[in-house]
Design an enzyme around this catalytic site. Structure first.
Site, PDB file in Angstrom:
ATOM      1  N   ASP A  36       0.855  -1.184   0.000  1.00 39.97           N
ATOM      2  CA  ASP A  36       0.000   0.000   0.000  1.00 39.97           C
ATOM      3  C   ASP A  36       0.895   1.240   0.000  1.00 39.97           C
ATOM      4  O   ASP A  36       2.035   1.206   0.475  1.00 39.97           O
ATOM      5  CB  ASP A  36      -0.894   0.041   1.237  1.00 39.97           C
ATOM      6  CG  ASP A  36      -1.787  -1.184   1.345  1.00 39.97           C
ATOM      7  OD1 ASP A  36      -2.188  -1.717   0.299  1.00 39.97           O
ATOM      8  OD2 ASP A  36      -2.077  -1.597   2.485  1.00 39.97           O
ATOM      9  N   ASP A  57      -1.574  -2.347  -4.601  1.00 36.23           N
ATOM     10  CA  ASP A  57      -2.642  -2.760  -3.692  1.00 36.23           C
ATOM     11  C   ASP A  57      -3.395  -1.511  -3.235  1.00 36.23           C
ATOM     12  O   ASP A  57      -3.936  -0.781  -4.043  1.00 36.23           O
ATOM     13  CB  ASP A  57      -2.076  -3.567  -2.534  1.00 36.23           C
ATOM     14  CG  ASP A  57      -3.157  -4.311  -1.752  1.00 36.23           C
ATOM     15  OD1 ASP A  57      -4.267  -4.500  -2.278  1.00 36.23           O
ATOM     16  OD2 ASP A  57      -2.879  -4.717  -0.602  1.00 36.23           O
ATOM     17  N   ASP A  64      -4.691   2.164   3.859  1.00 37.07           N
ATOM     18  CA  ASP A  64      -5.476   1.135   4.536  1.00 37.07           C
ATOM     19  C   ASP A  64      -5.342   1.292   6.043  1.00 37.07           C
ATOM     20  O   ASP A  64      -4.256   1.615   6.554  1.00 37.07           O
ATOM     21  CB  ASP A  64      -5.011  -0.258   4.136  1.00 37.07           C
ATOM     22  CG  ASP A  64      -5.467  -0.655   2.742  1.00 37.07           C
ATOM     23  OD1 ASP A  64      -6.106   0.180   2.056  1.00 37.07           O
ATOM     24  OD2 ASP A  64      -5.177  -1.794   2.332  1.00 37.07           O
ATOM     25  N   ARG A 118     -13.468   0.849  -3.074  1.00 37.75           N
ATOM     26  CA  ARG A 118     -13.011   1.020  -1.686  1.00 37.75           C
ATOM     27  C   ARG A 118     -12.750   2.481  -1.348  1.00 37.75           C
ATOM     28  O   ARG A 118     -11.646   2.855  -0.953  1.00 37.75           O
ATOM     29  CB  ARG A 118     -11.742   0.209  -1.419  1.00 37.75           C
ATOM     30  CG  ARG A 118     -11.876  -1.270  -1.663  1.00 37.75           C
ATOM     31  CD  ARG A 118     -10.592  -2.011  -1.310  1.00 37.75           C
ATOM     32  NE  ARG A 118     -10.690  -3.438  -1.587  1.00 37.75           N
ATOM     33  CZ  ARG A 118      -9.706  -4.310  -1.392  1.00 37.75           C
ATOM     34  NH1 ARG A 118      -8.545  -3.893  -0.933  1.00 37.75           N
ATOM     35  NH2 ARG A 118      -9.886  -5.583  -1.671  1.00 37.75           N
TER      36      ARG A 118
END
Length: 456
Positions: free
Chosen positions: A228, A268, A272, A325
């Site tokens: 990430d 990715d 997060d 997302r």
């Protein structure tokens, strides 16, 4: 006199080893907040500013002050990977790190570029051999890859991870010294840390050189990447991410090849928040040209400590040409207000959904603006991931108020209907603007805009 990081070469191994010295107990020691954060922020230069009172979940309790209390000798000006690693490894006492120019992660301590081929050298890994060995027509689809090529892939991946994965410790403010400050190719982490401010930086292209193939992932298998742009993990708390830009550009996943009929995805997440982390505010950021944006919650299981945590506020951000997302939530109480979600008809990133309702999620989406091309159904703005409830109020699509939950339910089967969430209501907010005003309000207000040393 501000501390300028030394130019003396530092080996990769030594720099990484130094970064592991701070124990978890040290990393959770937080300084006392100033008496009046709002007043102080208004008159302090960028690197001394703290999160204002009532500005999202990160303002709860003692608030988020980062390294604002740093002594003069703990202000670091960095312009290379080596300098930044040394600054990050300098312990959990309050520190300020100012990033000048672009810092490239895939480089040697002397600044020479490291390629994917360099990481793979001597490991025995060959992508062509890997594709031959694990071709589903030959290997099957019932088990994960195992054997010499998978072992070699893992070894090469470990080399890259040791080079690009950098942890930001507790009580740190890291800021771009100017609006052009950036970090390229790094997998940044706030890992078991507390009280971190991350502002005024562009973070781009944390590309995984060695994605793994999993034939058991989904109906047809998938390529999975590791990194990430910024992870907030392992119980980290009190994090403010502000006026930054997160993007894959110019190395988009859509430019990658397909293998086994699936995209060879090298990126990715963007930011997060997982593994029991809590009390995070994301404000005035820009997210662009990226597929999987904000995953909040680790798994559908409670084994990662997410239940009762994952309280996140996402306000006044721009999401431009992103896939999914934004955010996807499990377990957490997540307040999403006054954001602008833009999808253009020419977006290189395929649109999936925006708000993901996962297991035990409590997502409150209010007064957001969606600018969409024709062809994206209103019911697709919400994605179902075993959630039960969601709150949506005062949101607009192309300037018109739309009940997003009603639009979703009208298109969803009975077993995937979402009820209104009456379990909580956000209170830690700055001014909430009408959704119709949000596009103009944020047109030139997100992403890196400041110069360190200036008061704003």
């Amino acid at each position: 006199m501000r501390k300028k990081m030394p130019k003396a070469p530092v080996s990769v191994a030594a720099a990484i080893a130094i970064s592991l010295l701070a124990s978890p107990a040290q990393s959770f020691a937080s300084p006392a907040p100033p008496a009046d954060p709002t007043a102080q922020t208004a008159r302090q230069p960028l690197e001394r500013q703290v999160l204002a009172a009532n500005d999202g979940w990160a303002s709860l309790e003692a608030g988020t002050t980062g390294g604002s209390a740093a002594m003069e000798e703990r202000i670091y000006d960095v312009s290379s990977r080596t300098e930044l690693l040394v600054a990050l490894a300098s312990g959990a006492e309050p520190k300020i790190i100012r990033v000048h120019g672009d810092i490239a992660a895939n480089t040697t301590p002397d600044g020479l570029p490291i390629s994917c081929e360099d990481y793979a050298a001597g490991t025995g890994f060959s992508l062509s051999q890997y594709l031959y060995d694990f071709d589903p027509a030959r290997y099957g689809t019932a088990k994960a890859p195992a054997g010499p090529q998978e072992s070699a892939r893992r070894l090469a991946a470990t080399r890259q991870a040791a080079t690009i994965r950098w942890d930001i410790p507790s009580n740190t403010t890291i800021v771009g010294a100017g609006p052009d400050s950036s970090i390229t190719g790094a997998a940044l982490r706030i890992n078991a840390a507390r009280n971190v401010i991350f502002r005024n930086l562009t973070v781009r292209d944390a590309a995984d050189c060695f994605p793994s193939w999993d034939p058991t992932d989904g109906a047809t298998g998938n390529w999975n990447s590791e990194y990430d742009l910024l992870q907030i993990i392992n119980g980290s708390q009190h994090v403010w991410v502000d006026h930054s830009h997160f993007t894959d550009a110019p190395n988009l996943d859509t430019a990658q090849p397909s293998y086994f009929g699936r995209p060879y995805q090298v990126h990715d997440g963007a930011v997060d928040v997982t593994n029991g982390s809590d009390l995070v505010t994301m404000s005035y950021n820009r997210f662009s040209d990226h597929d999987k944006l904000l995953l909040i919650g680790s798994t559908d299981s409670t084994s990662r400590g997410d239940a009762g945590k994952l309280r996140v506020t996402i306000h006044h951000n721009v999401f431009e040409n992103v896939g999914q997302r934004a955010p996807r939530v499990r377990f957490g109480q997540v307040d999403v207000y006054n954001n602008h979600f833009i999808t253009s008809s020419t977006s290189a990133v395929p649109y999936g959904y925006t708000l993901g309702a996962g297991v035990e999620s409590h997502l409150h989406a209010e007064a957001n603006a969606f600018t969409l091309p024709a062809g994206i159904p209103l019911g697709s703005l919400i994605g179902y991931f075993k959630g039960k409830v969601i709150t949506t109020s005062g949101n607009t699509v192309n300037g018109k108020i739309v009940d997003l939950r009603a639009a979703y339910n009208a298109a969803a089967p009975v077993e995937k209907q979402l009820e209104a969430d009456d379990t909580w209501a956000p209170v830690l907010r700055t001014q909430v603007n009408a959704a119709q005003a949000v596009p103009a309000l944020l047109a030139n207000a997100t992403g890196p805009v400041f110069t360190a040393g200036d008061a704003h």
